[in-house]
Write a protein that holds these residues in place. Structure first.
Motif, PDB file in Angstrom:
ATOM      1  N   ASN A  15      32.383  49.158  26.276  1.00 38.04           N
ATOM      2  CA  ASN A  15      31.103  48.657  26.757  1.00 38.04           C
ATOM      3  C   ASN A  15      31.313  47.457  27.669  1.00 38.04           C
ATOM      4  OD1 ASN A  15      29.543  50.490  25.248  1.00 38.04           O
ATOM      5  ND2 ASN A  15      29.720  49.196  23.440  1.00 38.04           N
ATOM      6  N   ILE A  16      30.633  47.468  28.819  1.00 40.14           N
ATOM      7  CA  ILE A  16      30.669  46.343  29.748  1.00 40.14           C
ATOM      8  C   ILE A  16      29.540  45.404  29.360  1.00 40.14           C
ATOM      9  CG2 ILE A  16      30.421  45.616  32.143  1.00 40.14           C
ATOM     10  CD1 ILE A  16      31.424  48.431  32.930  1.00 40.14           C
ATOM     11  N   ARG A  22      32.472  39.799  44.268  1.00 38.89           N
ATOM     12  CA  ARG A  22      32.457  38.861  45.393  1.00 38.89           C
ATOM     13  C   ARG A  22      33.287  39.459  46.513  1.00 38.89           C
ATOM     14  NH1 ARG A  22      34.571  34.898  41.722  1.00 38.89           N
ATOM     15  NH2 ARG A  22      36.419  34.968  43.021  1.00 38.89           N
ATOM     16  N   LYS A  23      32.805  39.320  47.739  1.00 43.21           N
ATOM     17  CA  LYS A  23      33.559  39.805  48.893  1.00 43.21           C
ATOM     18  C   LYS A  23      34.213  38.617  49.592  1.00 43.21           C
ATOM     19  CE  LYS A  23      33.417  42.620  52.996  1.00 43.21           C
ATOM     20  NZ  LYS A  23      32.648  43.514  53.845  1.00 43.21           N
ATOM     21  N   VAL A  32      36.343  41.851  41.582  1.00 41.98           N
ATOM     22  CA  VAL A  32      35.468  42.336  40.519  1.00 41.98           C
ATOM     23  C   VAL A  32      35.829  41.583  39.244  1.00 41.98           C
ATOM     24  CG1 VAL A  32      34.766  44.324  39.137  1.00 41.98           C
ATOM     25  CG2 VAL A  32      35.336  44.625  41.563  1.00 41.98           C
ATOM     26  N   THR A  33      34.839  40.955  38.646  1.00 43.31           N
ATOM     27  CA  THR A  33      35.029  40.237  37.393  1.00 43.31           C
ATOM     28  C   THR A  33      34.151  40.912  36.347  1.00 43.31           C
ATOM     29  OG1 THR A  33      35.304  38.194  38.642  1.00 43.31           O
ATOM     30  CG2 THR A  33      34.901  37.983  36.282  1.00 43.31           C
ATOM     31  N   THR A  60      45.268  43.244  38.691  1.00 42.90           N
ATOM     32  CA  THR A  60      44.435  43.405  37.497  1.00 42.90           C
ATOM     33  C   THR A  60      45.033  42.539  36.395  1.00 42.90           C
ATOM     34  OG1 THR A  60      44.050  45.710  38.099  1.00 42.90           O
ATOM     35  CG2 THR A  60      43.457  45.087  35.874  1.00 42.90           C
ATOM     36  N   PHE A  61      44.189  41.728  35.758  1.00 38.71           N
ATOM     37  CA  PHE A  61      44.719  40.871  34.688  1.00 38.71           C
ATOM     38  C   PHE A  61      43.631  40.457  33.723  1.00 38.71           C
ATOM     39  CE2 PHE A  61      43.504  38.174  38.220  1.00 38.71           C
ATOM     40  CZ  PHE A  61      42.801  37.148  37.631  1.00 38.71           C
ATOM     41  N   ARG A  62      44.084  40.005  32.559  1.00 40.31           N
ATOM     42  CA  ARG A  62      43.199  39.467  31.523  1.00 40.31           C
ATOM     43  C   ARG A  62      43.104  37.967  31.722  1.00 40.31           C
ATOM     44  NH1 ARG A  62      44.662  38.304  25.339  1.00 40.31           N
ATOM     45  NH2 ARG A  62      42.580  37.702  24.655  1.00 40.31           N
TER      46      ARG A  62
END
Length: 64
Positions: A15-16, A22-23, A32-33, A60-62
């Motif tokens: 679930n999001i 943001r560009k 994308v956050t 991509t990271f946490r």
């Protein structure tokens, strides 16, 4: 790209809770956050791995 990311999360039953974009006009990239409900570290690792395999994903990271 957002469709591909959200499809991966949906396929993994994640679930999001929050999502934003943001560009960056200087290098024509999009950041994308998102905040998601993850069951465990294995699910997190698997999902990040799948997102990294998408075309045009640079990083991509946490966080946290």
């Amino acid at each position: 790209m957002l469709r591909d990311i959200t499809r991966i999360l949906a396929d993994d039953h994640i679930n999001i809770q929050q999502m934003g974009t943001r560009k960056n006009l200087r290098d024509n990239t999009i950041i994308v956050t998102l905040t998601a409900e993850i069951c465990n570290i294995d699910q997190l690792s698997q999902t990040i791995g799948r997102i990294r395999q998408l075309p045009n994903i640079l990083e991509t990271f946490r966080d946290g």
